[in-house]
Design a protein around this motif. Structure first.
Motif: not given
Length: 166
Positions: A23, A150, A153
């Protein structure tokens, strides 16, 4: 039993730290091309995964002109066919890799995690695909909340770079 729980807890913390690194890497990109490279190359290193592909369905308007390493163009409907219409993540073990997803690296893949990405309501769906040479790296029943996080994001960062609506 207690030792096994401690070992599992440490492994989960390690995975969580690796996801956090991914991230942070996404937040540091300076161009869309670097974003694609970060997802398809840097994530593989950070997560200790053999291959990662970003797959987007064609909008059906003809031959796709995007030719970027790690980016695969899928036929319309492929995401639902591979992940399932109502699922966000699917994990498979002891498989042969799909060339449609992993391109030339498919022969390496023995287990996979496929996470649905929906960049925008105005864009076709896609898949963030994680492939491993180890037949049991990913398997049904394994927790997938961190991979799902993930993927979410990643889809949001892609949306921002492409300046698309939600």
């Amino acid at each position: 039993r207690q030792g096994e729980l401690i070992k599992t807890g440490r492994k989960n913390l390690n995975t969580q730290a690796r996801i956090h690194e991914c991230v942070l890497a996404l937040l540091e990109v300076k161009s869309f091309e670097q974003l694609i490279q970060t997802i398809t190359t840097d994530f593989a290193i950070l997560l200790d995964i053999d291959i990662i592909a970003l797959c987007i369905e064609s909008n059906g308007a003809g031959e796709a002109s995007i030719r970027t390493r790690g980016l695969q163009i899928l036929q319309p409907g492929t995401t639902d066919a591979l992940v399932g219409a109502n699922r966000q993540v699917v994990l498979r073990s002891d498989i042969e890799g799909n060339p449609e997803i992993f391109g030339g690296g498919a022969t390496l893949v023995r287990s996979e995690a496929l996470a649905r990405i929906n960049v925008s309501n105005s864009a076709p769906p896609g898949i963030l695909a994680f492939g491993s040479r180890h037949f049991d790296k990913f398997h049904p029943g394994q927790a997938s909340d961190l991979l799902s996080f993930l993927a979410r994001v990643s889809q949001n960062i892609i949306r921002l770079w492409l300046e698309l609506p939600d």
